[in-house]
Design a protein around this motif. Structure first.
Motif, PDB file in Angstrom:
ATOM      1  N   UNK A  37      -0.830  -7.132 -12.150  1.00  0.00           N
ATOM      2  CA  UNK A  37      -1.309  -7.760 -10.917  1.00  0.00           C
ATOM      3  C   UNK A  37      -1.550  -9.249 -11.118  1.00  0.00           C
ATOM      4  N   UNK A  38      -2.149  -9.624 -12.261  1.00  0.00           N
ATOM      5  CA  UNK A  38      -2.370 -11.042 -12.550  1.00  0.00           C
ATOM      6  C   UNK A  38      -1.044 -11.786 -12.693  1.00  0.00           C
ATOM      7  N   UNK A  39      -0.064 -11.100 -13.328  1.00  0.00           N
ATOM      8  CA  UNK A  39       1.261 -11.705 -13.452  1.00  0.00           C
ATOM      9  C   UNK A  39       1.905 -11.959 -12.102  1.00  0.00           C
ATOM     10  N   UNK A  40       1.753 -11.014 -11.184  1.00  0.00           N
ATOM     11  CA  UNK A  40       2.285 -11.182  -9.821  1.00  0.00           C
ATOM     12  C   UNK A  40       1.605 -12.348  -9.122  1.00  0.00           C
ATOM     13  N   UNK A  41       0.287 -12.485  -9.309  1.00  0.00           N
ATOM     14  CA  UNK A  41      -0.443 -13.587  -8.673  1.00  0.00           C
ATOM     15  C   UNK A  41       0.022 -14.936  -9.218  1.00  0.00           C
ATOM     16  N   UNK A  42       0.228 -15.007 -10.538  1.00  0.00           N
ATOM     17  CA  UNK A  42       0.685 -16.252 -11.156  1.00  0.00           C
ATOM     18  C   UNK A  42       2.085 -16.605 -10.661  1.00  0.00           C
ATOM     19  N   UNK A  43       2.973 -15.615 -10.614  1.00  0.00           N
ATOM     20  CA  UNK A  43       4.344 -15.864 -10.133  1.00  0.00           C
ATOM     21  C   UNK A  43       4.348 -16.317  -8.680  1.00  0.00           C
ATOM     22  N   UNK A  44       3.503 -15.695  -7.856  1.00  0.00           N
ATOM     23  CA  UNK A  44       3.428 -16.074  -6.449  1.00  0.00           C
ATOM     24  C   UNK A  44       2.929 -17.507  -6.302  1.00  0.00           C
ATOM     25  N   UNK A  45       1.926 -17.870  -7.102  1.00  0.00           N
ATOM     26  CA  UNK A  45       1.416 -19.234  -7.067  1.00  0.00           C
ATOM     27  C   UNK A  45       2.485 -20.227  -7.507  1.00  0.00           C
ATOM     28  N   UNK A  46       3.248 -19.856  -8.550  1.00  0.00           N
ATOM     29  CA  UNK A  46       4.313 -20.721  -9.048  1.00  0.00           C
ATOM     30  C   UNK A  46       5.396 -20.919  -7.980  1.00  0.00           C
ATOM     31  N   UNK A  47       5.758 -19.840  -7.289  1.00  0.00           N
ATOM     32  CA  UNK A  47       6.767 -19.931  -6.236  1.00  0.00           C
ATOM     33  C   UNK A  47       6.289 -20.814  -5.088  1.00  0.00           C
ATOM     34  N   UNK A  48       5.011 -20.720  -4.736  1.00  0.00           N
ATOM     35  CA  UNK A  48       4.460 -21.559  -3.676  1.00  0.00           C
ATOM     36  C   UNK A  48       4.487 -23.028  -4.068  1.00  0.00           C
ATOM     37  N   UNK A  49       4.174 -23.325  -5.349  1.00  0.00           N
ATOM     38  CA  UNK A  49       4.216 -24.708  -5.821  1.00  0.00           C
ATOM     39  C   UNK A  49       5.637 -25.265  -5.804  1.00  0.00           C
ATOM     40  N   UNK A  50       6.608 -24.412  -6.217  1.00  0.00           N
ATOM     41  CA  UNK A  50       8.010 -24.841  -6.215  1.00  0.00           C
ATOM     42  C   UNK A  50       8.491 -25.121  -4.800  1.00  0.00           C
ATOM     43  N   UNK A  51       8.098 -24.244  -3.850  1.00  0.00           N
ATOM     44  CA  UNK A  51       8.505 -24.441  -2.466  1.00  0.00           C
ATOM     45  C   UNK A  51       7.889 -25.709  -1.894  1.00  0.00           C
ATOM     46  N   UNK A  52       6.654 -26.012  -2.301  1.00  0.00           N
ATOM     47  CA  UNK A  52       5.985 -27.221  -1.815  1.00  0.00           C
ATOM     48  C   UNK A  52       6.660 -28.485  -2.351  1.00  0.00           C
ATOM     49  N   UNK A  53       7.094 -28.425  -3.614  1.00  0.00           N
ATOM     50  CA  UNK A  53       7.761 -29.591  -4.209  1.00  0.00           C
ATOM     51  C   UNK A  53       9.128 -29.854  -3.585  1.00  0.00           C
ATOM     52  N   UNK A  54       9.832 -28.794  -3.192  1.00  0.00           N
ATOM     53  CA  UNK A  54      11.186 -28.939  -2.664  1.00  0.00           C
ATOM     54  C   UNK A  54      11.211 -29.519  -1.246  1.00  0.00           C
ATOM     55  N   UNK A  55      10.043 -29.570  -0.567  1.00  0.00           N
ATOM     56  CA  UNK A  55      10.012 -30.089   0.812  1.00  0.00           C
ATOM     57  C   UNK A  55      10.060 -31.606   0.843  1.00  0.00           C
TER      58      UNK A  55
END
Length: 320
Positions: free
Chosen positions: A302-320
């Motif tokens: 579950x913690x791994x899923x939370x970290x991956x989700x946070x990482x994906x959100x950061x990547x999406x924010x940078x790409x904008x």
């Protein structure tokens, strides 16, 4: 004859005063309570989300965590609000709600722990017949019965306790409404109710406790005859966790409800009530998570899923 007080409210004298030492203790207690709520809520979430934990044992454990969350929520918010605001009044209805939920959740846990002991007995002593001996249908029935028996006891105590007339200043030397404490303020003969409550508590404590001891006695005999060292260690680890929870819960409950009047002390009652209503709910998730590899693995995932989700959100924010 003592004059009856016509005010509809009771006054909870509380657990703490406003000295420096008690302020520190209050902060410590609130930290423990918040950790308890987080730990039990996390346990419920993990069991709900992880399919590997969709078994009768973990379902019963999720119900135990739910009862602990409700137990803490029944007493602590009012206690904290009273201490912070100085308004220590509680209405008869509010007092009745606390009197109802405390035996409901406490009695429910008694029977739920007995169900968990039977589950471990079936798993350890009859592993091949476990799906039959502990079917989902039986698991749900035992869970519902635990809630219903606890609720019946809570309803009886709430209705009977609030039916008495009360005298004096309506001051309750406690931090929540509890039937054994409240009946001492009644200006009527409560001996019949107190004896009935004592018998009821003895039955609700000792009957499940006897079933638990019988189950673990049979489990111990089976474990000692196991040839596999690994299987023996796993059985001991799981059962020792259950026994630790049983010991903590029943020790506090027996001390609170089965002592004679002559051995009662207000300060002791407060300390023990704080233990089973605040500290035991914290220890339950800690005991089960530390000693259980499946729960720890589910937490890591579950913690791994939370970290991956946070990482994906950061990547999406940078790409904008």
């Amino acid at each position: 004859m003592e004059m009856r007080n016509t005010t509809p409210d009771f006054i909870l004298l509380g657990l703490f005063n406003h000295t420096r030492t008690h302020q520190v203790l209050f902060m410590m207690v609130m930290s423990i309570v918040l950790t308890s709520l987080f730990g039990n809520s996390l346990m419920i979430l993990l069991i709900h989300r992880d399919r590997r934990l969709h078994t009768p044992m973990y379902f019963l454990l999720s119900q135990l965590s739910l009862m602990d969350v409700m137990l803490v929520s029944t007493t602590v918010p009012k206690m904290a609000a009273d201490y912070l605001t100085g308004n220590k009044a509680i209405s008869r209805a509010g007092c009745g709600v606390q009197i109802f939920f405390l035996p409901t959740l406490g009695g429910g846990e008694c029977f739920l722990l007995a169900a968990m002991a039977y589950d471990r007995y079936a798993a350890v002593c009859h592993p091949l017949r476990y799906p039959t001996l502990m079917s989902w249908q039986l698991c749900l029935r035992m869970t519902m019965l635990s809630w219903l028996l606890g609720a019946a006891d809570g309803l009886m105590q709430a209705v009977a306790t609030l039916s008495f007339p009360y005298c004096g200043a309506h001051e309750i030397d406690h931090f929540f409404c509890e039937a054994p404490v409240l009946v001492h303020l009644a200006c009527a003969d409560t001996s019949v109710f107190e004896n009935a409550m004592y018998i009821c508590c003895v039955l609700m404590l000792l009957v499940p406790f006897s079933l638990i001891l019988s189950s673990y006695g049979l489990i111990l005999a089976a474990v000692l005859h196991m040839r596999s060292t690994e299987a023996r260690k796993k059985a001991f680890a799981t059962c020792s966790s259950h026994l630790a929870v049983v010991g903590l819960f029943y020790g506090a409950a027996i001390f609170t409800y089965m002592r004679p009047k002559s051995h009662r002390s207000t300060n002791h009652d407060k300390v023990v009530s704080a233990f089973y209503s605040m500290f035991t709910p914290l220890l339950n998730p800690l005991i089960y998570s530390v000693r259980n590899s499946e729960v720890k693995e589910a937490l890591k995932q579950w913690l791994g899923m939370c970290v991956n989700l946070k990482h994906q959100q950061n990547e999406a924010h940078r790409s904008r």
